[in-house]
Design a protein around this motif. Structure first.
Motif, PDB file in Angstrom:
ATOM      1  N   VAL A  83      14.601  18.033 -16.094  1.00 49.85           N
ATOM      2  CA  VAL A  83      13.294  17.591 -16.575  1.00 49.85           C
ATOM      3  C   VAL A  83      12.292  17.484 -15.431  1.00 49.85           C
ATOM      4  N   TYR A  84      12.659  16.755 -14.370  1.00 49.21           N
ATOM      5  CA  TYR A  84      11.771  16.614 -13.211  1.00 49.21           C
ATOM      6  C   TYR A  84      12.568  16.222 -11.981  1.00 49.21           C
ATOM      7  N   GLN A  85      11.927  16.427 -10.836  1.00 54.87           N
ATOM      8  CA  GLN A  85      12.418  15.949  -9.557  1.00 54.87           C
ATOM      9  C   GLN A  85      11.578  14.724  -9.224  1.00 54.87           C
ATOM     10  N   ALA A  86      12.218  13.582  -9.051  1.00 52.75           N
ATOM     11  CA  ALA A  86      11.514  12.331  -8.767  1.00 52.75           C
ATOM     12  C   ALA A  86      11.667  11.971  -7.293  1.00 52.75           C
ATOM     13  N   SER A  87      10.591  11.448  -6.708  1.00 52.41           N
ATOM     14  CA  SER A  87      10.617  10.983  -5.319  1.00 52.41           C
ATOM     15  C   SER A  87       9.897   9.644  -5.243  1.00 52.41           C
ATOM     16  N   LEU A  88      10.488   8.711  -4.535  1.00 56.71           N
ATOM     17  CA  LEU A  88       9.874   7.406  -4.316  1.00 56.71           C
ATOM     18  C   LEU A  88       9.394   7.340  -2.876  1.00 56.71           C
ATOM     19  N   TRP A  89       8.099   7.053  -2.712  1.00 54.80           N
ATOM     20  CA  TRP A  89       7.478   6.932  -1.399  1.00 54.80           C
ATOM     21  C   TRP A  89       7.121   5.471  -1.179  1.00 54.80           C
ATOM     22  N   VAL A  90       7.469   4.949  -0.017  1.00 61.16           N
ATOM     23  CA  VAL A  90       7.291   3.530   0.266  1.00 61.16           C
ATOM     24  C   VAL A  90       6.607   3.330   1.614  1.00 61.16           C
ATOM     25  N   GLU A  91       6.209   2.086   1.855  1.00 59.63           N
ATOM     26  CA  GLU A  91       5.596   1.710   3.121  1.00 59.63           C
ATOM     27  C   GLU A  91       6.642   1.035   4.004  1.00 59.63           C
ATOM     28  N   PRO A  92       6.359   0.893   5.309  1.00 58.63           N
ATOM     29  CA  PRO A  92       7.299   0.198   6.197  1.00 58.63           C
ATOM     30  C   PRO A  92       7.611  -1.203   5.654  1.00 58.63           C
ATOM     31  N   GLY A  93       8.868  -1.612   5.780  1.00 60.03           N
ATOM     32  CA  GLY A  93       9.269  -2.926   5.326  1.00 60.03           C
ATOM     33  C   GLY A  93       9.565  -3.004   3.843  1.00 60.03           C
ATOM     34  N   PHE A  94       9.619  -1.864   3.177  1.00 58.08           N
ATOM     35  CA  PHE A  94       9.892  -1.855   1.740  1.00 58.08           C
ATOM     36  C   PHE A  94      11.179  -2.612   1.434  1.00 58.08           C
ATOM     37  N   ASP A  95      11.116  -3.436   0.380  1.00 53.21           N
ATOM     38  CA  ASP A  95      12.265  -4.225  -0.056  1.00 53.21           C
ATOM     39  C   ASP A  95      12.436  -4.009  -1.560  1.00 53.21           C
TER      40      ASP A  95
ATOM     41  N   ALA B 136      14.212  -5.397  -3.590  1.00 54.20           N
ATOM     42  CA  ALA B 136      14.368  -6.646  -4.338  1.00 54.20           C
ATOM     43  C   ALA B 136      13.025  -7.307  -4.645  1.00 54.20           C
ATOM     44  N   ALA B 137      11.954  -6.786  -4.090  1.00 53.15           N
ATOM     45  CA  ALA B 137      10.630  -7.387  -4.277  1.00 53.15           C
ATOM     46  C   ALA B 137       9.616  -6.330  -4.710  1.00 53.15           C
ATOM     47  N   LEU B 138       9.975  -5.528  -5.699  1.00 57.88           N
ATOM     48  CA  LEU B 138       9.116  -4.422  -6.144  1.00 57.88           C
ATOM     49  C   LEU B 138       7.717  -4.878  -6.551  1.00 57.88           C
ATOM     50  N   ALA B 139       7.617  -6.015  -7.236  1.00 56.30           N
ATOM     51  CA  ALA B 139       6.323  -6.472  -7.762  1.00 56.30           C
ATOM     52  C   ALA B 139       5.311  -6.745  -6.651  1.00 56.30           C
ATOM     53  N   ARG B 140       5.772  -7.018  -5.450  1.00 54.44           N
ATOM     54  CA  ARG B 140       4.871  -7.380  -4.352  1.00 54.44           C
ATOM     55  C   ARG B 140       4.556  -6.215  -3.422  1.00 54.44           C
ATOM     56  N   GLN B 141       4.991  -5.013  -3.775  1.00 57.06           N
ATOM     57  CA  GLN B 141       4.844  -3.906  -2.833  1.00 57.06           C
ATOM     58  C   GLN B 141       4.096  -2.719  -3.424  1.00 57.06           C
ATOM     59  N   ARG B 142       3.425  -2.025  -2.528  1.00 59.85           N
ATOM     60  CA  ARG B 142       2.757  -0.780  -2.897  1.00 59.85           C
ATOM     61  C   ARG B 142       3.747   0.354  -2.668  1.00 59.85           C
TER      62      ARG B 142
ATOM     63  N   LEU C 124      -2.470   6.928  -0.139  1.00 58.72           N
ATOM     64  CA  LEU C 124      -2.869   5.545  -0.402  1.00 58.72           C
ATOM     65  C   LEU C 124      -1.895   4.545   0.208  1.00 58.72           C
ATOM     66  N   LEU C 125      -0.791   5.054   0.741  1.00 48.74           N
ATOM     67  CA  LEU C 125       0.209   4.189   1.355  1.00 48.74           C
ATOM     68  C   LEU C 125       0.046   4.199   2.868  1.00 48.74           C
ATOM     69  N   ALA C 126       0.329   3.053   3.485  1.00 50.77           N
ATOM     70  CA  ALA C 126       0.316   2.966   4.944  1.00 50.77           C
ATOM     71  C   ALA C 126       1.639   3.528   5.465  1.00 50.77           C
ATOM     72  N   GLN C 127       1.581   4.533   6.291  1.00 53.13           N
ATOM     73  CA  GLN C 127       2.773   5.146   6.898  1.00 53.13           C
ATOM     74  C   GLN C 127       3.863   5.441   5.854  1.00 53.13           C
ATOM     75  N   PRO C 128       3.549   6.253   4.855  1.00 57.49           N
ATOM     76  CA  PRO C 128       4.529   6.496   3.789  1.00 57.49           C
ATOM     77  C   PRO C 128       5.774   7.219   4.288  1.00 57.49           C
ATOM     78  N   ARG C 129       6.908   6.819   3.717  1.00 57.63           N
ATOM     79  CA  ARG C 129       8.164   7.522   3.963  1.00 57.63           C
ATOM     80  C   ARG C 129       8.889   7.628   2.629  1.00 57.63           C
TER      81      ARG C 129
END
Length: 156
Positions: free
Chosen positions: A24-36, A38-44, A5-10
């Motif tokens: 308990v678990y292994q956590a991974s955060l996947w983001v789109e290009p330009g991830f910031d 400081a602006a989590l609320a505005r990003q997928r 569901l993410l554009a070019q996930p990394r």
């Protein structure tokens, strides 16, 4: 996987959550290009948890509410609504199972279990507090937060 569901996930970062000496678990955060961060609320983005132990879905939901209270205040009515929604969406998990949440800016969160859609909670305030369990400065796991955001020398 839900990262489709993410554009070019990394992968921004990945780390293990341990509680009282138990993995308990292994956590991974996947983001789109330009991830910031400081602006989590505005990003997928997608947060993927691969469980290393067995848990009941209702226990995961209750622990999520408890941890969300660390991030910010919310009413008892919101707690009841969100707990009920999470109990419906979060299945029991066994070691190796994955639960993934996708942050939908301005809309809420979609959830997946082992890559299969489970549903959505359409409430931006829920999403802010829920993902804040891992990503806010009020998290109970500050080292994991830094690792997920790729801001730690232990980031993998």
């Amino acid at each position: 996987m839900a990262t489709s569901l993410l554009a070019q996930p990394r992968q921004a970062g990945s780390g293990r959550y341990t509680w009282w000496g138990f993995d308990v678990y292994q956590a991974s955060l996947w983001v789109e290009p330009g991830f910031d961060a400081a602006a989590l609320a505005r990003q997928r983005y997608a947060l993927d948890l691969q469980y290393l132990r067995n848990f009941k879905g209702r226990d995961i939901a209750q622990r999520s509410i408890d941890e969300m209270r660390r991030v910010g205040p919310f009413s008892e009515a919101q707690a009841r609504n969100w707990l009920g929604a999470m109990e419906r969406l979060f299945p029991d998990v066994s070691s190796g199972d994955r639960l993934t949440g996708v942050h939908l800016p301005g809309r809420g969160a979609q959830f997946y279990a082992n890559g299969k859609p489970r549903g959505e909670i359409a409430d931006p305030e829920f999403a802010r507090l829920f993902f804040g369990i891992w990503l806010s400065e009020q998290t109970s796991a500050p080292q994991l937060r830094l690792t997920l955001l790729g801001q730690s020398p232990t980031a993998r």
